[in-house]
Design an enzyme around this catalytic site. Structure first.
Site, short mmCIF file in Angstrom:
data_model
loop_
_atom_site.label_atom_id
_atom_site.label_comp_id
_atom_site.label_asym_id
_atom_site.label_seq_id
_atom_site.Cartn_x
_atom_site.Cartn_y
_atom_site.Cartn_z
N ILE A 110 -3.73 -6.96 13.18
CA ILE A 110 -3.98 -7.23 11.77
C ILE A 110 -2.99 -8.25 11.22
CG2 ILE A 110 -2.58 -5.26 11.02
CD1 ILE A 110 -4.66 -4.91 8.71
N CYS A 111 -3.47 -9.04 10.27
CA CYS A 111 -2.65 -9.95 9.46
C CYS A 111 -2.05 -11.06 10.32
CB CYS A 111 -1.60 -9.14 8.72
SG CYS A 111 -0.81 -10.00 7.36
N HIS A 112 -0.74 -11.04 10.58
CA HIS A 112 -0.07 -12.04 11.40
C HIS A 112 -0.04 -11.65 12.89
CE1 HIS A 112 1.36 -13.31 7.45
NE2 HIS A 112 1.71 -14.47 8.00
N ALA A 113 -0.42 -10.42 13.22
CA ALA A 113 -0.37 -9.97 14.62
C ALA A 113 -1.28 -10.76 15.57
CB ALA A 113 -0.67 -8.47 14.71
N TRP A 115 -1.05 -13.66 16.16
CA TRP A 115 -0.12 -14.55 16.86
C TRP A 115 0.12 -14.04 18.28
CZ3 TRP A 115 4.08 -15.01 12.54
CH2 TRP A 115 3.91 -16.20 11.83
#
Length: 186
Positions: A110-113, A115
């Site tokens: 989720i979100c920036h994960a 990456w």
């Protein structure tokens, strides 16, 4: 509500995870009967980020070197800006994530994960979403980026942001109940 009794879920995080992105899925999935373990590279507590400052510490259940992805049905990767940035330079964390993916386990970020999905090569060829600032990284890694709350692509689940945590948690449960997924190696 899904019944996840007998299912085991790993949450991989380190300092700087977005508080709600670890706690909400952990609590929702445990509430459905799953055994949920917080796993971190380091021993002791890890500290979250909540709003504009450091949040509450969370106790880990196992260190990364004590955990085996073979013992879990799913891996959840909370975001925040700091957490995935620290994990994407940790070879053991990346190997753990790749093991989840290559063994057909549900893998949720989720979100920036996302990456971490970029760093491991998992993003290539997948349809994904992420926090908007990660969009270019996801596209440059060869994924198709879509602006949706939650996207599931053959057991690979991605979500935009903390506003979507309820839908994200439900999708994780649904994908776990579908069983293992067949995928090419990352």
């Amino acid at each position: 509500m899904a019944d996840l009794k007998g299912k085991r879920i790993a949450l991989l995080a380190t300092h700087g995870f977005e508080q709600s992105e670890l706690e909400v899925p952990r609590d929702r999935l445990a509430g459905m009967g799953a055994e949920v373990h917080v796993i971190a590279p380091e021993d002791g507590d890890i500290k979250g980020w909540d709003g504009d400052d450091w949040g509450r510490p969370v106790s880990i259940d196992k260190t990364l070197d004590q955990a085996s992805m073979d013992d879990y049905d799913a891996l959840v990767l909370p975001g925040g800006q700091i957490n995935p940035d620290l994990l994407r330079v940790n070879d053991d964390a990346l190997a753990f994530i790749k093991r989840a993916y290559e063994s057909g386990k549900v893998l949720a970020a989720i979100c920036h994960a996302p990456w971490l999905l970029v760093e491991t090569g998992i993003a290539e060829g997948a349809t994904m979403t992420s926090y908007p600032s990660v969009k270019t990284d996801v596209k440059n890694a060869g994924a198709t980026w879509v602006d949706e709350a939650v996207v599931a692509d053959n057991g690979l689940i991605t979500s935009r942001n903390p506003d979507d945590l309820e839908v994200f948690s439900k999708k994780i449960a649904e994908e776990i109940l579908e069983g293992q997924h067949t995928r090419a190696a990352a």
